[in-house]
Design an enzyme around this catalytic site. Structure first.
Site, PDB file in Angstrom:
ATOM      1  N   GLY A 216       0.754  -1.130  -0.374  1.00 57.37           N
ATOM      2  CA  GLY A 216       0.346   0.454   0.240  1.00 57.37           C
ATOM      3  C   GLY A 216       0.729   1.169  -0.191  1.00 57.37           C
ATOM      4  O   GLY A 216       0.285   2.498  -0.305  1.00 57.37           O
ATOM      5  N   THR A 217       1.956   1.375   1.162  1.00 58.82           N
ATOM      6  CA  THR A 217       2.626   2.453   1.019  1.00 58.82           C
ATOM      7  C   THR A 217       2.840   2.616  -0.633  1.00 58.82           C
ATOM      8  O   THR A 217       3.354   4.237  -0.804  1.00 58.82           O
ATOM      9  CB  THR A 217       4.199   2.295   1.534  1.00 58.82           C
ATOM     10  OG1 THR A 217       3.551   1.503   3.097  1.00 58.82           O
ATOM     11  CG2 THR A 217       5.181   3.385   2.371  1.00 58.82           C
TER      12      THR A 217
ATOM     13  N   ASN B  85      -7.155   3.670   9.846  1.00 59.80           N
ATOM     14  CA  ASN B  85      -7.423   2.708  10.391  1.00 59.80           C
ATOM     15  C   ASN B  85      -7.136   2.819  11.751  1.00 59.80           C
ATOM     16  O   ASN B  85      -8.179   1.144  12.059  1.00 59.80           O
ATOM     17  CB  ASN B  85      -5.617   2.267   9.641  1.00 59.80           C
ATOM     18  CG  ASN B  85      -4.773   3.426  10.443  1.00 59.80           C
ATOM     19  OD1 ASN B  85      -5.435   4.351   9.535  1.00 59.80           O
ATOM     20  ND2 ASN B  85      -4.096   3.019  10.907  1.00 59.80           N
TER      21      ASN B  85
ATOM     22  N   GLN C 205      -7.714  -0.076   4.162  1.00 60.11           N
ATOM     23  CA  GLN C 205      -9.007  -0.506   5.506  1.00 60.11           C
ATOM     24  C   GLN C 205     -10.349  -0.786   5.027  1.00 60.11           C
ATOM     25  O   GLN C 205     -11.020  -1.666   4.896  1.00 60.11           O
ATOM     26  CB  GLN C 205      -9.190   1.025   6.648  1.00 60.11           C
ATOM     27  CG  GLN C 205      -7.515   0.477   7.103  1.00 60.11           C
ATOM     28  CD  GLN C 205      -7.295  -0.589   7.592  1.00 60.11           C
ATOM     29  OE1 GLN C 205      -7.460  -1.614   7.775  1.00 60.11           O
ATOM     30  NE2 GLN C 205      -5.851  -0.987   7.845  1.00 60.11           N
TER      31      GLN C 205
ATOM     32  N   GLY D 284      -2.339  -6.233  -0.336  1.00 60.10           N
ATOM     33  CA  GLY D 284      -3.568  -7.606   0.176  1.00 60.10           C
ATOM     34  C   GLY D 284      -3.701  -8.164   1.745  1.00 60.10           C
ATOM     35  O   GLY D 284      -4.734  -8.567   1.779  1.00 60.10           O
TER      36      GLY D 284
ATOM     37  N   THR E  76      10.696  -7.470 -11.986  1.00 58.63           N
ATOM     38  CA  THR E  76       9.650  -8.745 -12.031  1.00 58.63           C
ATOM     39  C   THR E  76       8.257  -8.851 -10.862  1.00 58.63           C
ATOM     40  O   THR E  76       8.246  -8.584 -10.003  1.00 58.63           O
ATOM     41  CB  THR E  76      10.136 -10.139 -11.849  1.00 58.63           C
ATOM     42  OG1 THR E  76      11.710  -9.760 -12.979  1.00 58.63           O
ATOM     43  CG2 THR E  76       9.719 -11.282 -12.729  1.00 58.63           C
TER      44      THR E  76
ATOM     45  N   CYS F 294       3.564   4.531  24.534  1.00 62.56           N
ATOM     46  CA  CYS F 294       3.888   3.441  25.247  1.00 62.56           C
ATOM     47  C   CYS F 294       4.124   2.190  24.205  1.00 62.56           C
ATOM     48  O   CYS F 294       5.677   1.103  23.724  1.00 62.56           O
ATOM     49  CB  CYS F 294       3.564   2.671  26.223  1.00 62.56           C
ATOM     50  SG  CYS F 294       4.036   4.193  27.569  1.00 62.56           S
TER      51      CYS F 294
END
Lengths: 278, 404
Positions: free
Chosen positions: B76-77, B158, B186, B207, B244, B332
């Site tokens: 996605g990035t 998200n 999402q 995916g 590829t 945290c």
């Protein structure tokens, strides 16, 4: 997922000495809700010996585990002994903490210090000092102490131990100054109102023009080209290429690889060079 | 290595999903026997090329696109970066980008570093959100200007699951001649999407968010939208993305898209029902718990709940004891020291932001699992609150009638 030792997990899942002592001999409260962790430590002192210690902690697993381990450590200690406990001692008692979580052990030490001061009836110097990190309210005195105690050597380590610099990051330069001075054993100079690094636009323009005239223009002229300064807006330097440079396919490379590099080296390292729109 | 997936109660599907067994079956031949290169001239490779085309068809069908509008990427990035940087190269003089304060880092970090990436000064408008996480369309309309190159707004958030009106927003952008990209990782597979009926130019899919493997994504590029490749190389993907093909994963994604079309109904009935049961149950049994995000304008699988006065990582580690997997917007858990940028943009108070837990379900969750979680959480929160220095005063306040 953090790599916690079995001791951290044990203290987190089965915390010892949770609660508050009624009419404690000393009470230490550090941290806040907004910071994401807070610890309230109460101790009972009889004949100079800490006979009971209880805690209440808001925070992550390592904060709870550090608090729990701390109460076990101090029980039975004289106040003088307990006052010598460092954050590293707390971390060691837990078999170590992930470096990003060292501030949890620092919080334990600070709460103990506050509780002992409260017992002795003195006001801690921590409340004084210059606030360096505004996001987490950390003072220079706290940072200097952490650097000395834990032998910190980078700004990242300061953040891991004290949280300073972990928010907006604007105090990073100041943290570096404090670190360098402390490591070299020098007193930390008070914050300068106007940093030398910050040039006014006028100073910037003058310096850029000097570098252009002294180095860049003669080089480009040798190849039949030239360069002119059009505008300076913040860190953005707009220039216009002339002569052979204007039609040169490699002009973009010239701008970025040569002109920008030179200006960054000799004026200020944040400059971005752009070509003026025709 | 055995990770014990049959032992866990997995409610972290917005982080990643189980690869559907049907997807694994579809992929296996391409990890073993069918290793040909889809670009090869021989039949051995050519048949692999057909499998890639079939997958392209399946992806296109799920989102109402044409197969030639589908470009396979690595994630996605990559799809997000490709779309935004393509638009900026297409409209070199338009240096303005509109996005939101609640985007995934894939878009947020990219927009923050545009100037150093392109060497040009860019203006980025990050739209604010309301307390329920929704956008203000008037603010959006006002933000569009003559030098806006592209708008990038996620289809669904998200962390909260809040759905944004991207179709309406894309139409407004088109009327101004501005390209529109949506990070839909999402949303795809969870809510119906038909790109034939809207003006969206680019759309990103990942995916592993819909039961396909990690390491494969899609960028949808509307036919006629100007496009500049991000990865230059061979002629794969019609010269729009060199490299590829990750054949097995692409085939897996195709199968996952077919399954998603089949389970879309279930996602919006069964999964929504389980999510609602979990959410209502938690809000009813745990005092001082609050929902983050719009109650209805939301994905059917996501619930983000804050348990005030306790810290998220501590909750997660207690859940971990029971093999319950969820996530938190607390500082945290992230390695940073500040809580989630999404919750902060919504103005969620610090008392609540640090104690936020996101449950994200899938078709594989069962009612028994929801019941088990509902059974465990109240005691975990109560135990941590007993330990919290802020809980006692709050309890007193409530007891004396000041609290709500």
């Amino acid at each position: 997922m953090w790599d916690y030792t079995d001791k951290v997990k044990d203290h987190f899942l089965h915390p010892r000495n949770v609660g508050e002592i009624e009419n404690p001999s000393g009470l230490g409260e550090v941290g806040s809700l907004s910071c994401g962790d807070a610890l309230k430590l109460s101790i009972k002192v009889e004949d100079g010996i800490i006979t009971e210690a209880r805690f209440k902690t808001f925070g992550c697993a390592s904060a709870i585990a550090s608090s729990s381990a701390l109460t076990e450590m101090v029980k039975g200690m004289s106040v003088e002994e307990a006052a010598k406990i460092t954050n590293q001692d707390i971390a060691n008692a837990l078999g170590g903490l992930p470096k990003e979580k060292m501030h949890c052990s620092v919080m334990g030490r600070e709460a103990l210090e506050a509780a002992i001061a409260n017992y002795r009836g003195i006001i801690l110097p921590m409340a004084q000092g210059e606030i360096v990190c505004e996001c987490f309210g950390v003072t220079d005195l706290e940072i200097i102490q952490a650097i000395k105690e834990s032998n910190l050597r980078s700004v990242e380590e300061i953040t891991n131990f004290t949280k300073a610099g972990g928010g907006c990051g604007k105090c990073e330069d100041r943290l570096r100054e404090i670190l360098q001075a402390t490591v070299n054993g020098l007193p930390v100079e008070p914050r300068k109102e106007e940093k030398v690094r910050r040039l006014t636009t006028l100073q910037k323009i003058k310096k850029i023009e000097e570098v252009l005239a002294r180095e860049i223009q003669p080089t480009l002229q040798k190849d039949g080209g030239n360069i002119e300064l059009v505008d300076v807006d913040g860190d953005f330097v707009t220039v216009s290429l002339r002569g052979a440079c204007a039609s040169c396919q490699a002009s973009r490379t010239t701008l970025k690889e040569y002109v920008e590099k030179k200006l960054r080296e000799q004026v200020i390292d944040t400059l971005i060079v752009e070509e003026a729109k025709p | 290595m055995n990770c014990g997936s049959d032992q866990v109660i997995y409610m972290d599907n917005n982080a990643t999903t189980r690869i559907a067994p049907e997807v694994v079956d579809a992929m296996m031949p391409f990890l073993t026997d069918c290793y040909g290169n889809p670009s090869s001239m021989h039949t051995f490779g050519g048949q692999v090329g057909h499998a890639v085309q079939d997958a392209r068809q399946a992806v296109a069908e799920l989102i109402g696109a044409e197969p030639e509008e589908i470009i396979f990427t690595s994630c996605g990035t990559e799809s997000d970066s490709t779309a935004i940087l393509s638009a900026l190269q297409t409209f070199r003089d338009n240096r303005h980008v509109v996005t939101t304060r609640v985007e995934h880092p894939a878009v947020k970090s990219l927009c923050a570093s545009l100037t150093s990436l392109t060497g040009h000064k860019h203006r980025v408008t990050s739209l604010t959100v309301a307390a329920d996480g929704t956008l203000d369309l008037d603010q959006y309309r006002d933000s569009l200007s003559d030098d806006t190159a592209i708008v990038s707004v996620m289809w669904a958030n998200n962390e909260t699951g809040v759905i944004f009106p991207v179709e309406e927003m894309a139409q407004m952008a088109r009327e101004r001649g501005i390209l529109f990209h949506t990070d839909a990782v999402q949303a795809v597979g969870k809510i119906p999407i038909n790109l034939k009926e809207n003006a969206i130019d680019f759309l990103a899919i990942s995916g592993h968010k819909l039961h396909a493997p990690k390491g494969v994504g899609v960028l949808y590029v509307r036919k006629g939208t100007p496009f500049v490749p991000f990865l230059n190389g061979g002629h794969q993907e019609q010269g729009r993305r060199g490299g590829t093909e990750n054949v097995a994963s692409i085939v897996g994604l195709g199968r996952a898209c077919q399954l998603a079309a089949e389970t879309m109904e279930e996602e919006n009935t069964k999964v929504r029902g389980l999510r609602d049961k979990l959410e209502k149950g938690l809000l009813a049994t745990v005092p001082k718990a609050r929902l983050n995000g719009h109650p209805s304008q939301r994905l059917p699988n996501t619930s983000n709940i804050s348990f005030e006065y306790v810290e998220g990582e501590a909750i997660l580690l207690h859940l971990n004891k029971y093999n319950i997997c969820a996530s938190s917007g607390s500082a945290c858990t992230s390695g940073s020291l500040e809580p989630s940028h999404v919750l902060r943009a919504m103005g969620v108070p610090f008392t609540a932001a640090h104690g936020s837990i996101r449950f994200s379900l899938s078709v594989y969750n069962t009612e028994e699992e929801v019941d088990f979680v509902l059974d465990k959480i109240p005691a975990i929160i109560a135990e941590l609150r007993e330990m919290s220095p802020f809980w006692e005063p709050e309890k007193m306040k409530q007891a004396s009638g000041d609290g709500s």
